[in-house]
Design a protein around this motif. Structure first.
Motif, mmCIF file in Angstrom:
data_model
loop_
_atom_site.group_PDB
_atom_site.id
_atom_site.type_symbol
_atom_site.label_atom_id
_atom_site.label_comp_id
_atom_site.label_asym_id
_atom_site.label_seq_id
_atom_site.Cartn_x
_atom_site.Cartn_y
_atom_site.Cartn_z
ATOM 1 N N ARG A 220 -2.168 -7.614 17.747
ATOM 2 C CA ARG A 220 -1.218 -8.734 17.714
ATOM 3 C C ARG A 220 -1.403 -9.675 18.893
ATOM 4 N NH1 ARG A 220 3.464 -6.894 18.886
ATOM 5 N NH2 ARG A 220 3.088 -4.678 18.767
ATOM 6 N N SER A 225 -4.222 -12.545 14.314
ATOM 7 C CA SER A 225 -3.065 -13.441 14.405
ATOM 8 C C SER A 225 -1.874 -12.699 14.992
ATOM 9 C CB SER A 225 -2.736 -14.001 13.024
ATOM 10 O OG SER A 225 -1.565 -13.427 12.522
ATOM 11 N N ALA A 226 -1.003 -13.455 15.643
ATOM 12 C CA ALA A 226 0.133 -12.835 16.321
ATOM 13 C C ALA A 226 1.244 -12.461 15.338
ATOM 14 C CB ALA A 226 0.670 -13.778 17.392
ATOM 15 N N ASN A 227 1.153 -12.947 14.081
ATOM 16 C CA ASN A 227 2.216 -12.665 13.108
ATOM 17 C C ASN A 227 2.185 -11.210 12.663
ATOM 18 O OD1 ASN A 227 0.996 -15.546 12.451
ATOM 19 N ND2 ASN A 227 3.220 -15.566 12.280
ATOM 20 N N TYR A 228 3.320 -10.741 12.242
ATOM 21 C CA TYR A 228 3.373 -9.388 11.669
ATOM 22 C C TYR A 228 4.474 -9.331 10.641
ATOM 23 C CZ TYR A 228 6.984 -9.061 15.249
ATOM 24 O OH TYR A 228 8.077 -9.311 16.021
ATOM 25 N N GLU A 229 4.418 -8.314 9.808
ATOM 26 C CA GLU A 229 5.407 -8.100 8.756
ATOM 27 C C GLU A 229 5.966 -6.690 8.917
ATOM 28 O OE1 GLU A 229 7.392 -8.776 6.668
ATOM 29 O OE2 GLU A 229 6.857 -10.852 6.299
#
Ligand SMILES: Cc1ncc(COP(=O)(O)O)c(C=O)c1O
Length: 335
Positions: A220, A225-229
């Motif tokens: 991350r 990408s720094a996005n996460y779910e």
């Protein structure tokens, strides 16, 4: 404790491990990162699989696998009662039922006849232990299970480096869990590893090991990408790079460790043969390579004229560290 106390176990840590840990400490990145990936790749290569998942204990590896297999209320898991209680705890935590099978009196391996007796439509998995480093008879369990949708999970906490019928344990079933606790044949301080042949289960277990967000902090914050779910609530079970630093070199040395253990075992076998009071446990009658995680003896209490606990205390008072492997889980207070 006397100065000369012989500990039950002592990890063999060399300059390579120390330098690798220092490298991790001075790199600026000490949690899950490149060293964990390296250790996972080394395991994947050793076991000829695509992927392996390094976590912070063998218990965590089993928890992630059992959760990923959807083991839950109404399900049963057959496991030997002679095991470490944490493995049964996980089954309880998931709301399923641990079903304790008896072991062979001589070899202490879960009896295939017990699996045959206990198996039913609710059985979701069996969790045989490669006890002390001797491989359990996976083919015998397989032939009992037949076409039933039951997962065989090898508890190889004792058996990293053991072989069953010519190839390494873990190559013969659906999934395997290892422990790298400091008493084990190789260590990461604490730690464990999961291999499952089903890539869907491996991906799910990996995501669950990182709280369910699917990406490590390394990924991350630096790589992707720094996005996460959040796909499902998970656990915080990741291994640290500082731990993997140990494992990378321990794994390289593992086969050598086993050779040295085998030499010591031969010495024990010779010295203990003919002593009626203390008898080594028996060997299985199918081809294996033993990794000798522990050297287990049975006591002849009639000849000794004392209880097991009194004998253990006496050994300890004479400077010899010993353990009990194991108290039968079904006899413990909770059950
Ligand atoms: C047979 C067996 N299974 C599982 C475990 C759990 O491993 P860990 O302590 O890494 O969680 C152990 C630990 O001693 C064990 O002996």
């Amino acid at each position: 404790m006397k100065d000369s106390f012989i500990p039950f176990s002592r990890p063999t840590i060399g300059e390579e491990e120390i330098n690798e840990v220092v490298d991790s400490l001075s790199s600026g990145w000490i949690t899950t990162g490149p060293k964990v990936s390296q250790l996972e790749k080394m395991f994947a290569q050793r076991f000829s699989v695509k992927d392996s998942l390094a976590v912070n204990s063998g218990t965590a590896a089993w928890h992630l696998l059992a959760h990923s297999l959807n083991i839950g209320p109404g399900d049963e898991v057959i496991l030997p009662s002679i095991t470490w209680p944490s493995m049964a705890n996980i089954i309880e935590h998931l709301g399923a039922t641990p079903i304790f099978a008896d072991v062979d009196k001589d070899t202490v391996i879960m009896k295939p006849s017990e699996v045959e007796r206990l198996i039913n439509d609710n059985t979701k998995a069996i969790l045989p232990v490669h006890y002390a480093g001797a491989a359990a008879d996976i083919d015998a369990y397989k032939s009992i299970i037949g076409d039933h949708p039951i997962t065989i999970v090898e508890d190889a906490a004792h058996a990293i480096g053991s072989h069953y019928k010519g190839s390494e344990v873990g190559c013969h079933s659906d999934a395997i869990v290892f422990s790298f606790h400091p008493t084990k044949s190789m260590t990461t301080g604490e730690g464990g590893l999961l291999i499952c042949k089903d890539p869907y289960i491996m991906n799910k277990a990996r995501s669950l090991s990182l709280n369910g967000v699917g990406k490590s902090a390394w990924e991350r914050l630096s790589q992707s990408s720094a996005n996460y779910e959040l796909t499902e609530p998970g656990y915080k079970y990741n291994m640290l790079d500082m731990q993997a630093a140990l494992g990378i070199h321990q794994l390289k040395k593992l086969d050598n460790f086993i050779t040295l253990r085998t030499v010591l075992v031969e010495r024990y076998q010779n010295l203990l043969s003919g002593i009626g009071t203390v008898q080594p446990i028996g060997f299985v009658d199918y081809p294996i390579k033993h990794s000798w995680h522990i050297y287990v003896v049975k006591l002849n209490l009639n000849l000794l004229k004392m209880s097991r606990n009194a004998y253990v205390d006496k050994l300890k008072s004479q400077g010899i560290g010993v353990g009990i492997h194991f108290e039968a889980v079904h006899m413990l207070e909770y059950l």
